[in-house]
Design a protein around this motif. Sequence first.
Motif, PDB file in Angstrom:
ATOM      1  N   PRO A 122       0.836  -1.206   0.000  1.00 38.90           N
ATOM      2  CA  PRO A 122       0.000   0.000   0.000  1.00 38.90           C
ATOM      3  C   PRO A 122       0.871   1.256   0.000  1.00 38.90           C
ATOM      4  CG  PRO A 122       0.099  -0.906   2.207  1.00 38.90           C
ATOM      5  CD  PRO A 122       0.936  -1.811   1.341  1.00 38.90           C
ATOM      6  N   LEU A 123       0.479   2.242  -0.798  1.00 36.52           N
ATOM      7  CA  LEU A 123       1.226   3.485  -0.911  1.00 36.52           C
ATOM      8  C   LEU A 123       0.314   4.666  -0.634  1.00 36.52           C
ATOM      9  CD1 LEU A 123       3.234   2.870  -4.230  1.00 36.52           C
ATOM     10  CD2 LEU A 123       3.986   2.412  -1.886  1.00 36.52           C
ATOM     11  N   VAL A 124       0.916   5.766  -0.224  1.00 32.04           N
ATOM     12  CA  VAL A 124       0.241   7.059  -0.119  1.00 32.04           C
ATOM     13  C   VAL A 124       1.102   8.085  -0.840  1.00 32.04           C
ATOM     14  CG1 VAL A 124      -1.007   6.594   2.009  1.00 32.04           C
ATOM     15  CG2 VAL A 124       1.317   7.475   2.135  1.00 32.04           C
ATOM     16  N   THR A 125       0.464   9.020  -1.519  1.00 30.67           N
ATOM     17  CA  THR A 125       1.215  10.003  -2.284  1.00 30.67           C
ATOM     18  C   THR A 125       0.412  11.294  -2.396  1.00 30.67           C
ATOM     19  OG1 THR A 125       2.255  10.471  -4.429  1.00 30.67           O
ATOM     20  CG2 THR A 125       0.277   9.114  -4.445  1.00 30.67           C
ATOM     21  N   THR A 126       1.116  12.388  -2.641  1.00 37.18           N
ATOM     22  CA  THR A 126       0.480  13.672  -2.909  1.00 37.18           C
ATOM     23  C   THR A 126       0.319  13.909  -4.399  1.00 37.18           C
ATOM     24  OG1 THR A 126       2.666  14.735  -2.836  1.00 37.18           O
ATOM     25  CG2 THR A 126       1.404  14.676  -0.790  1.00 37.18           C
ATOM     26  N   LEU A 127       0.744  12.971  -5.249  1.00 37.16           N
ATOM     27  CA  LEU A 127       0.585  13.075  -6.699  1.00 37.16           C
ATOM     28  C   LEU A 127      -0.820  12.576  -7.048  1.00 37.16           C
ATOM     29  CD1 LEU A 127       4.094  11.673  -7.681  1.00 37.16           C
ATOM     30  CD2 LEU A 127       3.382  14.071  -7.605  1.00 37.16           C
ATOM     31  N   LEU A 128      -1.747  13.492  -7.208  1.00 39.79           N
ATOM     32  CA  LEU A 128      -3.156  13.133  -7.298  1.00 39.79           C
ATOM     33  C   LEU A 128      -3.635  12.848  -8.718  1.00 39.79           C
ATOM     34  CD1 LEU A 128      -4.600  15.801  -4.811  1.00 39.79           C
ATOM     35  CD2 LEU A 128      -3.908  13.448  -4.321  1.00 39.79           C
ATOM     36  N   ASP A 129      -2.970  13.376  -9.736  1.00 42.49           N
ATOM     37  CA  ASP A 129      -3.452  13.251 -11.106  1.00 42.49           C
ATOM     38  C   ASP A 129      -3.179  11.844 -11.632  1.00 42.49           C
ATOM     39  OD1 ASP A 129      -4.227  13.498 -13.712  1.00 42.49           O
ATOM     40  OD2 ASP A 129      -3.050  15.296 -14.132  1.00 42.49           O
ATOM     41  N   PRO A 130      -4.208  11.026 -11.891  1.00 40.80           N
ATOM     42  CA  PRO A 130      -3.972   9.649 -12.352  1.00 40.80           C
ATOM     43  C   PRO A 130      -3.494   9.567 -13.793  1.00 40.80           C
ATOM     44  CG  PRO A 130      -6.315  10.113 -12.322  1.00 40.80           C
ATOM     45  CD  PRO A 130      -5.648  11.316 -11.731  1.00 40.80           C
ATOM     46  N   VAL A 131      -3.684  10.628 -14.576  1.00 38.05           N
ATOM     47  CA  VAL A 131      -3.227  10.627 -15.970  1.00 38.05           C
ATOM     48  C   VAL A 131      -1.735  10.946 -16.032  1.00 38.05           C
ATOM     49  CG1 VAL A 131      -3.523  11.670 -18.244  1.00 38.05           C
ATOM     50  CG2 VAL A 131      -5.518  11.264 -16.781  1.00 38.05           C
ATOM     51  N   THR A 132      -1.337  11.985 -15.335  1.00 37.65           N
ATOM     52  CA  THR A 132       0.085  12.357 -15.316  1.00 37.65           C
ATOM     53  C   THR A 132       0.911  11.365 -14.504  1.00 37.65           C
ATOM     54  OG1 THR A 132      -0.607  14.679 -15.420  1.00 37.65           O
ATOM     55  CG2 THR A 132       1.691  14.237 -14.836  1.00 37.65           C
ATOM     56  N   TYR A 133       0.328  10.842 -13.433  1.00 37.04           N
ATOM     57  CA  TYR A 133       1.042   9.909 -12.556  1.00 37.04           C
ATOM     58  C   TYR A 133       0.220   8.631 -12.411  1.00 37.04           C
ATOM     59  CZ  TYR A 133       3.024  14.458 -11.395  1.00 37.04           C
ATOM     60  OH  TYR A 133       3.582  15.706 -11.466  1.00 37.04           O
ATOM     61  N   PRO A 134       0.265   7.738 -13.404  1.00 35.41           N
ATOM     62  CA  PRO A 134      -0.510   6.492 -13.313  1.00 35.41           C
ATOM     63  C   PRO A 134      -0.003   5.597 -12.191  1.00 35.41           C
ATOM     64  CG  PRO A 134       0.946   6.463 -15.226  1.00 35.41           C
ATOM     65  CD  PRO A 134       1.015   7.845 -14.665  1.00 35.41           C
ATOM     66  N   ALA A 135      -0.874   4.716 -11.746  1.00 35.04           N
ATOM     67  CA  ALA A 135      -0.542   3.856 -10.606  1.00 35.04           C
ATOM     68  C   ALA A 135       0.663   2.967 -10.903  1.00 35.04           C
ATOM     69  CB  ALA A 135      -1.753   3.005 -10.237  1.00 35.04           C
ATOM     70  N   ASP A 136       0.777   2.475 -12.130  1.00 36.69           N
ATOM     71  CA  ASP A 136       1.911   1.616 -12.472  1.00 36.69           C
ATOM     72  C   ASP A 136       3.232   2.369 -12.361  1.00 36.69           C
ATOM     73  OD1 ASP A 136       0.156  -0.437 -12.939  1.00 36.69           O
ATOM     74  OD2 ASP A 136       0.107  -0.169 -15.111  1.00 36.69           O
ATOM     75  N   ALA A 137       3.241   3.636 -12.764  1.00 38.92           N
ATOM     76  CA  ALA A 137       4.469   4.430 -12.682  1.00 38.92           C
ATOM     77  C   ALA A 137       4.854   4.687 -11.226  1.00 38.92           C
ATOM     78  CB  ALA A 137       4.291   5.743 -13.425  1.00 38.92           C
ATOM     79  N   LEU A 138       3.874   4.929 -10.368  1.00 43.09           N
ATOM     80  CA  LEU A 138       4.166   5.146  -8.944  1.00 43.09           C
ATOM     81  C   LEU A 138       4.673   3.859  -8.296  1.00 43.09           C
ATOM     82  CD1 LEU A 138       1.113   7.356  -7.914  1.00 43.09           C
ATOM     83  CD2 LEU A 138       3.451   8.090  -8.412  1.00 43.09           C
ATOM     84  N   ALA A 139       4.095   2.719  -8.692  1.00 42.29           N
ATOM     85  CA  ALA A 139       4.566   1.441  -8.157  1.00 42.29           C
ATOM     86  C   ALA A 139       6.003   1.178  -8.588  1.00 42.29           C
ATOM     87  CB  ALA A 139       3.652   0.311  -8.622  1.00 42.29           C
ATOM     88  N   GLU A 140       6.334   1.475  -9.834  1.00 35.82           N
ATOM     89  CA  GLU A 140       7.700   1.284 -10.318  1.00 35.82           C
ATOM     90  C   GLU A 140       8.672   2.221  -9.600  1.00 35.82           C
ATOM     91  OE1 GLU A 140      10.692  -0.557 -12.192  1.00 35.82           O
ATOM     92  OE2 GLU A 140       8.569  -1.128 -12.269  1.00 35.82           O
ATOM     93  N   LEU A 141       8.230   3.438  -9.324  1.00 34.41           N
ATOM     94  CA  LEU A 141       9.073   4.392  -8.601  1.00 34.41           C
ATOM     95  C   LEU A 141       9.378   3.882  -7.203  1.00 34.41           C
ATOM     96  CD1 LEU A 141      10.446   7.165  -8.304  1.00 34.41           C
ATOM     97  CD2 LEU A 141       8.219   8.087  -7.612  1.00 34.41           C
ATOM     98  N   TYR A 142       8.373   3.352  -6.507  1.00 34.48           N
ATOM     99  CA  TYR A 142       8.624   2.847  -5.159  1.00 34.48           C
ATOM    100  C   TYR A 142       9.459   1.574  -5.190  1.00 34.48           C
ATOM    101  CZ  TYR A 142       7.952   1.626  -0.301  1.00 34.48           C
ATOM    102  OH  TYR A 142       8.183   1.313   1.012  1.00 34.48           O
ATOM    103  N   ARG A 143       9.269   0.740  -6.207  1.00 28.38           N
ATOM    104  CA  ARG A 143      10.096  -0.470  -6.308  1.00 28.38           C
ATOM    105  C   ARG A 143      11.567  -0.119  -6.461  1.00 28.38           C
ATOM    106  NH1 ARG A 143       5.660  -3.168  -9.137  1.00 28.38           N
ATOM    107  NH2 ARG A 143       6.303  -2.131 -11.061  1.00 28.38           N
TER     108      ARG A 143
END
Length: 273
Positions: A122-143
């Motif tokens: 589970p992640l929390v982020t302040t990047l709210l825009d799902p188009v600019t920051y898709p969930a897959d990209a955020l998961a890859e960033l945390y990995r």
Amino acid sequence: MVAPTCALQPGDVLVGDRAFGTFAHLAVLTQRGLHGVFRNRQNRIVDFGPRRPHAVPGSHLGHAGRSRSRWVRTLGTSDQPVDWCRPHGLTTEQYGALPRLLRIRELAYRVNRPGFRVRSVPLVTTLLDPVTYPADALAELYRARWGVETDLGHLKTTLGMDVLKCATEAGVLKELMVFATVYNLVRVVMCEAGHRQGVSPERINFVDALRWLTSAPRAPRCPGWSSTRCDPIESSHGVRSVEPRSIPTRSAPELNSADAYETNNLHTRVAAQ
């Protein structure tokens, strides 16, 4: 939060573990124009159900098992923006400096890689825009943050920097510089080996590259890079963390109060530099 954010510029993204996934950390980042991607805390209830009820802040009656975040809308199966309420238990000054509500984004991704213990992160982020920051990209960033932990492990354990031998400030600084130099040399070997094999340097095993570097013959040019020698091979399972055989070390001598005071001062000066 003052020291880590001093070197960051507005718009930068700070990635960290669950220790930073708090209301206060996310609020301070937002106030300074920064963003964060953190692991959600294990004691926080996360519910991705649409239009779900939530626990009322400050009340503990009839809200057992409910999430304390207020649902806003659903972005995906495990992706939603929510409102967090300002927590209690802070000083009057801290409480007044934080906003009453904070809009953040909760999401989770699955880990299906062999060797990984956790199946859902589970992640929390302040990047709210799902188009600019898709969930897959955020998961890859945390990995990618996991690689930092592995790199620090190689520097401290594989290279043996967990125990420093020097007893003076100048000696400690020189010792750290030698470790950093050797570490960078190993990374150069990994980059060259990855380039020759057409793979990412992260696919090259650190221990194999270190052993290859220590056994390479001396030459006028880059040591060991000859057609008669083999490059460090690619790991078949991605990035591996290979730890050396445990070698008993002598126990640290007990320090009296005066020696302990000097040692603490030395560590403080080295950290400041």
